[in-house]
Structures are given as C-alpha cells and as structure tokens.
Motif scaffolding. Structure first.
Motif, short mmCIF file in Angstrom:
data_model
loop_
_atom_site.label_atom_id
_atom_site.label_comp_id
_atom_site.label_asym_id
_atom_site.label_seq_id
_atom_site.Cartn_x
_atom_site.Cartn_y
_atom_site.Cartn_z
N SER A 190 5.78 -18.56 -33.71
CA SER A 190 4.75 -17.49 -32.76
C SER A 190 5.85 -16.44 -32.44
O SER A 190 7.00 -16.39 -32.70
CB SER A 190 4.62 -18.28 -31.53
OG SER A 190 5.99 -18.66 -30.76
N ALA A 191 4.96 -15.52 -32.09
CA ALA A 191 5.57 -14.19 -31.68
C ALA A 191 6.48 -14.53 -30.37
O ALA A 191 6.10 -15.51 -29.67
CB ALA A 191 4.78 -13.17 -31.40
N CYS A 192 7.52 -13.71 -29.98
CA CYS A 192 8.33 -14.08 -28.54
C CYS A 192 7.79 -13.88 -27.62
O CYS A 192 7.13 -12.70 -27.39
CB CYS A 192 9.62 -13.51 -28.72
SG CYS A 192 10.49 -13.93 -27.53
N PRO A 193 7.23 -14.65 -26.81
CA PRO A 193 6.75 -14.32 -25.38
C PRO A 193 7.52 -13.68 -24.55
O PRO A 193 7.18 -13.27 -23.38
CB PRO A 193 6.20 -15.78 -24.79
CG PRO A 193 7.17 -16.91 -25.39
CD PRO A 193 7.60 -16.23 -26.60
N GLY A 194 9.04 -13.45 -24.83
CA GLY A 194 9.73 -12.57 -23.90
C GLY A 194 10.12 -13.32 -22.77
O GLY A 194 11.11 -12.86 -22.10
N VAL A 195 9.82 -14.58 -22.59
CA VAL A 195 10.35 -15.29 -21.53
C VAL A 195 11.62 -15.98 -21.85
O VAL A 195 12.02 -17.06 -21.48
CB VAL A 195 9.27 -16.55 -21.02
CG1 VAL A 195 9.28 -16.92 -19.79
CG2 VAL A 195 7.80 -16.05 -21.41
N SER A 196 12.52 -15.09 -21.81
CA SER A 196 13.93 -15.63 -22.33
C SER A 196 14.72 -16.66 -21.49
O SER A 196 15.31 -17.47 -21.83
CB SER A 196 14.85 -14.47 -22.75
OG SER A 196 13.92 -13.63 -23.57
N TYR A 197 14.48 -16.36 -20.07
CA TYR A 197 15.19 -17.28 -19.43
C TYR A 197 14.56 -18.42 -19.30
O TYR A 197 15.20 -19.55 -18.82
CB TYR A 197 14.79 -16.75 -17.67
CG TYR A 197 13.38 -16.77 -17.06
CD1 TYR A 197 12.55 -15.77 -17.75
CD2 TYR A 197 13.05 -17.58 -16.32
CE1 TYR A 197 11.23 -15.94 -17.18
CE2 TYR A 197 11.88 -17.67 -15.91
CZ TYR A 197 10.93 -16.85 -16.40
OH TYR A 197 9.79 -16.91 -15.75
N ARG A 198 13.53 -18.92 -19.87
CA ARG A 198 12.92 -20.13 -20.01
C ARG A 198 12.97 -20.76 -21.40
O ARG A 198 12.33 -21.76 -21.81
CB ARG A 198 11.43 -20.20 -19.33
CG ARG A 198 11.27 -20.09 -18.20
CD ARG A 198 11.72 -20.91 -16.93
NE ARG A 198 11.48 -22.12 -16.95
CZ ARG A 198 10.47 -22.92 -16.34
NH1 ARG A 198 9.65 -22.02 -15.46
NH2 ARG A 198 10.05 -24.02 -16.19
N ALA A 199 13.34 -19.94 -22.47
CA ALA A 199 13.58 -20.30 -23.76
C ALA A 199 14.17 -21.53 -24.17
O ALA A 199 15.10 -21.88 -23.44
CB ALA A 199 13.95 -19.10 -24.64
#
Ligand SMILES: Cc1cc2nc3c(=O)[nH]c(=O)nc-3n(C[C@H](O)[C@H](O)[C@H](O)COP(=O)(O)O)c2cc1C
Length: 763
Positions: A190-199
């Motif tokens: 998938s494209a990155c949802p940008g929620v890096s703090y929960r990746a």
C-alpha cells in the motif's frame, strides 16, 4: 557520474589508476575526472569495507542522540581519528546528512537495511546482523493487481520508513502464515499512510466494504490477526494454526490478541482530522499498481490535457490555481511554466528536483516511494505544457528505494505506452522521454543550477542567476525545474480545477503542504495540511504535543535554510509569508519539534556546521563566512567564548546573508538569526559558560543521585569506563573519564542520573 558510480561499485572506491585509464579511454581530461570524483561525498578515495554503516545525523536524529550512536559504532570497531573503516576492511562507518526516516530517529542504515529507534547498546547486535546478511527483502512486487479473491486482501506499506519499523519482517510472516494456513488472499503493497509513529500498519480487508487497520504490528502478531479474519478452509491447517497461536500467546505471556484500531478513537483520529490529502491521497492502490492507479482516476488529467487543452491553457489553469513551488522558495509554478513555454528552444527539458537534502525532511522520499505514477503524470503534464521533449528525475542516492520505484513505474508506463501521445496535437512535449539520474551526495546539488551542473556531469557548483534555468538550463536550453511535491499536485489541479485548489489554504498560499513532522513530538509522520493552519494545531493536535513530561520549546522549520519558531509564537498560520515573518521559512517541509532539553545555541551550531560542510566553496561569503560563524558557535558551546562573540556572530551572519552567491549561503545564517531573535538569553548564558538545557557537553557534568538503586546498568552501558559496577550500592561517575555521552542517563531505570549545568552552584 554514472561511469564513476560503476567503478566505485566494482572497487568500493575510485582507484587513481582506474581513473587514469578512464581518461585515456574517453579523452575526458584527467583534471575533470578528478574534479568530479573529489567533489561529491558519495565518491570515495579509499576502499570502503565490505559492509557499510550509515548513521543518520539529520536534525531529528541529532536531537535524539545520533552522535552517541556514531560514537558507539566507532568505539565498537576501534576506529580512531579520521578512520572510517576498520582494520580488516569489514565495516565502514559514515555519517549521513539525512536518511529521510526522521520520525524513527535515531536511524541507521546497515547495508540495505534501515533500522529505526536505535540505541547505543544495540550496536554489537546490529554489526552481527550485518555480518549474517539480514535480507533487505528487495523491492517487493507491488505491481499489477492480482485477481479478485472475492474482494479480500491484506495491505501493508513497505516504504523505507515502514521497513525501518519492521515492515519486511511482518511481510515475510504474513506470506508464511498465508502459505501454512492455505489461505488464498493476496498480500498487496500500500501507499504509506504516513502514520509513522504506529508503523508498520496492516490493513485487512476480509470482504468488500469491511476494513480493519492494525498499527504497530510485529511479526509475532501476524498469526493472530490473520486467524481472526481468514480461517483456513482445510480443517487440519486450521487446527495447526489454532494450536500455534495458543502456544505463541502462552510463550509471549499475552492475554489479549492485537486489536484493530477503532476508526473514531483518539489519538489516531486526531492525527487525521485536520489533514487534507491531495499529493498524498491514498486511492487504495499499491505504489506500482498501474492499473489500480488508472482505475482510481490516474492519467485522466494527462489525457484531459492532451485531448482537450492547449498547452497554453494548461499553463493558465496552473497559474490560476495559485500553486507555488514546494521546493522552498514558493515561486509561482504557473508563472515559471509560462516562462519556459514562452522561450524558443529546440530541446527543452523538465527536471524533477528530488534531491531533498534538508536534514529533517522526508516528504519527497515518501511521495516518490508511495505515489510514483502521480509524480510521473505531473511531469508529463508539465512537459506537455512547456513543450519539453525530455524529462529527468534527479534523485538523491540516499533514497535507493525511491530510485527503484520510480524506475519501475517508468518501465511500467513505457511497457503499456501510457506516456505516448494519445490525443491530437502531436508536437513537442507530447511524447517526452524519461530518465532517472542518481545524485552522489552534496546538499548544494538541490539548488537548481548546481543540480543542472551535476546532471551534466561536472562539479555541482551553483552559478549566478540570471540566466535562470527557465532561460538557459540543461545544455543551455530552457529547462523547467520543479520539486516532487509541486509536480505531484498538478494532476489533482487539472482534474478538479484551479478554483477547487484555491478553495483550500490561504489567498497567497493556496492548497496543501506536506510536512515531515518529527523530533520530540508524540505522533511523528508525514502529514498534509491546508496552508494557513495554525502551527499550534499541527504540533498539538496532529502531533500530540511534546513528549511526556516535557515542554514544547520551539519548532524548527525549513531545515538549514529555515529557523526556529518559539513555543509562544505557534499561533501563527503555516504559510509562506507568516513563517518568513517569524524568522523561519517554509523550506521544503521539515518540521522538527524541540523541547526544553534542547539547547538552541547547539541547534544553531548543528545547522551551521552542516552548511559549512556542504558549502561548495565557490564564493567567499559562504566558504569563509560559515567557517567563521561555526568557530564562534563552537566557542559558545564549549565554554571558550569571549565577551562580544554574540555580537560578532550576529554581524557575521548578516555579511554571509548579503554576500553569498546562492541560496545555501544566503540562508545559512537563518538558524542563527532566528535563535538569536527568540532565544538571545541562551546565547548570553553560553558566553558565561552555562547551558541551561544541559546539552553542550563541555558545559555540563553528570552525577548519580540518591535515587540510585545499584542496578549497575549505567556501568554496563558507559563506553569510557567512568562508572564502576557496584551492585546494590549508589554508583559514582568519574568526572575525568566521563565523556558526557548520556548513555548512563538513558540506561538508568530510576532516573537517578542528573545533568548539572556548570555554574549552578553545585559545581
Ligand atoms: C542549497 C539549496 C538546496 C535546495 N534543495 C532543494 C531540494 O532538495 N529540492 C527542491 O525541490 N528544491 C531545492 N532547492 C530549491 C531549488 O533551487 C529550486 O528552487 C526548486 O527545485 C524549484 O522547484 P519549485 O518551484 O517546484 O519549488 C534548493 C535550493 C538551495 C539554495
């Protein structure tokens, strides 16, 4: 550059004899080869080790202790002085300006594998894993959509930062579980949802219209998640899975299986609520899924241009949208397109500036890795509008996955003929060629004239403007240079119209802007917000504010060209004018949150040491000026400053700003000037040898307080032997041996290590 890169890949450096032979074979003058080979930091004059360790020293990593990580690698490998490679040539340790994974700081890349949230004590294990050759996982096949499977699917982002959070291990485990459980459901990228703090994030779609999102997934969670949504059709396989999950839960001593996120629950909801996604709009298709992109409206804008809009009309729409360049300066995009279009020129080019050298920025990386077709479409539209026959991506070499994905997306477009002329009006710009050029380091190559020099294969030094690239760029022909995000916004504008874009943001800064939110913030990641949003909302609502028990001190915006906005000023709107008024600048979109443990003088020193290192040396203002500024800042941070140094620094900053040739030097003083403006008191304290934040090593000392429980962890982690292990007793730090790295403080479970600023009476 490509030849030199090839030589380096083979020999792990550029051997002089081979360069000599190259000159003989190609008749390129040896001086020119030498000039290029010595300009770019990516080229080596001594052999690299078999394994390369890149320690990121970007802004977010720096404020989160990157220097301790670097020290730990160097001490583990016994590297001394200027050495970067160990004695037997196994490891080379280099610092890298930014790996573009700021929200996972501190970050390290071991060969091809990026690792986030690194701690100094993990260094031996990281070196061992590199020796074992932990697979990087390559570039997963996120290509064409596979058959329907009743609409069920599992989606996982494997961009660089999600990989650094363990996405490849999760992916391998999902594949294994699907195989073992005989579950016939496709695993898609998938494209990155940008929620890096929960990746890493895993989206499970058991049937159409139903979706479950799992955050912070580990390989150990996978079997339970999949069992919940996809029971095996074969009883034996199902029984095996049930048994293995039961055993695993027993071993992990975990009562609850991982739960999906509740769509309406805070805090994740707060992360999304204020965002407006145009450039980073997730249409539910994988990064390299060309059919999916087309099905979601991709390439419609290009088709619309070619079939029903004259090139001049395309320029008019972009002009009316008010889109301003996202690469830093905010120059009106439509005006620039008009300038290139109006120039007569046989072979115009479009260059996508994907150099993203700002430490603390990773927006362009994420857009390139997650939405490659969107950028390609934007470029194809630009080429059509200005009449360019050649499109080039200039991508920094620190982004290998972005290089691979753009190259693969271009191949897919070529194979399917997507970029060939479809409509009437064949003319220049209708069927442009596409190329990918990889950089070789050098922040200055993000400056457009320096970048053109790099593409032409010479030293990447900027030249005076005018002439601007729009007048005389690549090979002297009119060239349109645009940033990744600028180009990625174009298809949306063409599809939805200029007015729709103008309806978002502010009158002078329409649309949205992506930001790399990182540093001392609870929820870091890639965000896209409407221009004009108050900075406070970004930091407090989206980012969740400063980390636990800490107070927000400032937000550094715009990287080395930008500045620090103090907590008291965060009500300002985020737009080009307001940020400049507050002493920062939009820059490309790095936003690093700083808290009360950060020293503003040290932050300014960090940026000036970066620009000084990256100065190409062409003009005196920048070459000499940044060096002198750095010397003054070094003095302030080491306790050797004299009265009047702050005033001298201020004067010098003004001279460098006025006398430098390009934007690098002209904006290099900004971090100093903005911190002087908002945090003058800290500078004055440093002249007196005091660092209130306890960051400047020579101005502090560490002591162990009565809260010590005698666990010996500080002694075990101390790299210099300054703490002797004394189980059950209060420990002590030998001030002579102590290198003030803070490892003891980080290791202490009872908060018993105190930082004492010099001159506070306890000295
Ligand atoms: C030192 C320096 C570094 C720069 N780095 C970048 C960069 O990494 N990416 C970028 O798009 N623009 C960068 N720029 C700005 C470019 O020169 C140019 O203005 C920009 O690519 C134009 O695209 P835009 O109009 O879409 O913003 C840099 C400028 C300077 C002075």
């Amino acid at each position: 550059m490509a030849i030199l890169r090839g030589i380096q890949e083979r020999y792990r450096f550029l051997p002089p004899t081979v360069l000599q032979r190259l000159a003989e074979l190609t008749s390129i003058p040896p001086s020119r080869i030498e000039g290029v080979a010595t300009f770019y930091p990516g080229f080596r004059s001594s052999p690299a080790g078999l394994h390369r360790v890149h320690v990121c020293v970007g802004t977010a990593c720096y404020v989160k202790g990157a220097d301790r990580i670097l020290d730990a690698f160097r001490s583990e490998l016994g590297l001394e002085g200027g050495q970067d490679t160990d004695r037997d040539g196994t490891f080379t340790v280099e610092s890298t300006a930014c790996l573009g994974c700021c929200m996972l700081a501190p970050v390290v890349r071991m060969d091809e594998v990026t690792v986030g949230h690194v701690e100094p004590h993990q260094v031996p294990a990281l070196l061992a894993s590199a020796l074992e050759g932990t697979p990087s996982g390559g570039d997963e096949g996120s290509g064409p959509s596979v058959s329907d499977h009743g609409g069920a699917s599992i989606r996982l982002c494997t961009c660089t930062s999600c990989r650094a959070s363990g996405a490849m291990e999760v992916r391998a485990e999902i594949q294994r579980e699907l195989r073992v459980g005989a579950v016939d459901v496709p695993l898609r990228s998938s494209a990155c949802p940008g929620v890096s703090y929960r990746a890493p994030i895993v989206d499970v779609v058991p049937r159409p219209g139903e979706s479950f999102r799992y955050a912070g997934v580990t390989a150990a969670d996978v079997s339970q998640i999949l069992l919940r949504h996809f029971p095996s059709t074969r009883p034996a396989a199902q029984a095996r899975r049930l048994l293995s999950v039961a055993v695993q839960r027993l071993m992990d001593n975990r009562a609850e299986p991982p739960a999906p996120l509740d769509a309406a629950s805070a805090p994740d909801c707060a992360f999304w609520k204020r965002q407006v996604r145009i450039v980073t709009e997730d249409t539910g298709t994988g990064p390299l899924d060309l059919d999916g992109y087309a099905a979601a409206g991709g390439f419609q804008a290009l088709e619309k241009c070619r079939s029903s809009l004259e090139p001049g009309e395309v320029v008019r729409v972009v002009r009316e949208s008010g889109l301003r360049g996202r690469g830093g300066a905010g120059y009106p995009t439509g005006r620039k397109w008009g300038e290139v279009r109006d120039r007569a020129g046989g072979s115009k080019s479009v260059v996508c500036n994907a150099d993203e050298g700002d430490p603390g920025a990773f927006m362009d990386r994420l857009v390139l890795e997650s939405f490659p077709f969107r950028v390609i479409e934007g470029m194809a539209i630009a080429a059509y509008a200005v009449g360019a026959g050649r499109c080039l991506f200039y991508i920094r070499s620190e982004y290998p996955l972005a290089v691979r994905r753009i190259s693969r997306a271009l191949e897919a477009c070529r194979d399917r003929g997507v970029l060939r002329a479809g409509g009437p009006g064949a003319g220049p710009g209708v069927s442009p060629t596409f190329e990918v050029v990889e950089g070789a380091g050098a922040f200055v190559c993000g400056e457009e004239t320096a970048m053109i020099a790099a593409i032409e294969g010479t030293r990447g030094c900027p030249r005076p403007r005018p002439p601007y690239p729009a007048q005389a760029g690549l090979e002297g022909e009119p060239t349109l240079v645009n940033n990744v995000e600028t180009l990625a916004a174009v298809p949306w504008i063409i599809r939805n119209g200029a007015a729709a874009f103008r309806a978002i943001g502010t009158p002078s800064s329409p649309g949205t802007k992506t930001f790399a939110l990182a540093g001392k913030v609870r929820r870091g990641g890639l965000i896209e917000v409407p221009m004009g949003i108050p900075l406070r909302e970004v930091v407090e609502e989206i980012g969740g504010g400063a980390q636990e028990k800490r107070a927000l001190k400032a937000v550094q915006i715009g990287g080395p060209s930008g500045g620090c906005i103090p907590a008291g000023l965060t009500d300002i709107p985020v737009d080009f004018e307001s940020l400049t008024w507050a002493g920062a600048m939009m820059g490309s979109g790095g936003m690093v949150v700083l808290d009360d443990t950060d020293c503003m003088v040290n932050v300014a020193r960090y940026f000036v040491s970066f620009t000084q290192r990256e100065s190409c040396g062409t003009c005196t203002g920048c070459r000499v000026g940044t060096r002198l500024m750095l010397a003054l800042l070094d003095g302030l941070c080491s306790g050797s400053a004299r009265d009047g140094d702050v005033e001298r620094l201020e004067e010098l900053a003004d001279v460098v700003r006025r006398t430098s040739l390009c934007g690098l030097g002209r904006s290099a003083p900004n971090p100093v000037l903005s911190t002087l403006r908002h945090f003058r008191g800290e500078y004055d304290e440093h002249v007196r040898g005091r660092c209130r934040a306890g960051q400047c090593r020579q101005l502090i000392r560490y002591v162990i307080t009565d809260a010590c429980i005698g666990c010996t962890r500080c002694a075990q982690r101390c790299p210099s032997g300054a703490v002797q292990p004394r189980p059950y007793e209060r420990h002590e730090i030998d001030p002579v041996r102590c290198v003030r790295c803070g490892a003891c403080k980080a290791a202490c479970p009872s908060d018993a290590v105190a930082v004492i600023p010099k001159g506070d009476g306890r000295d």
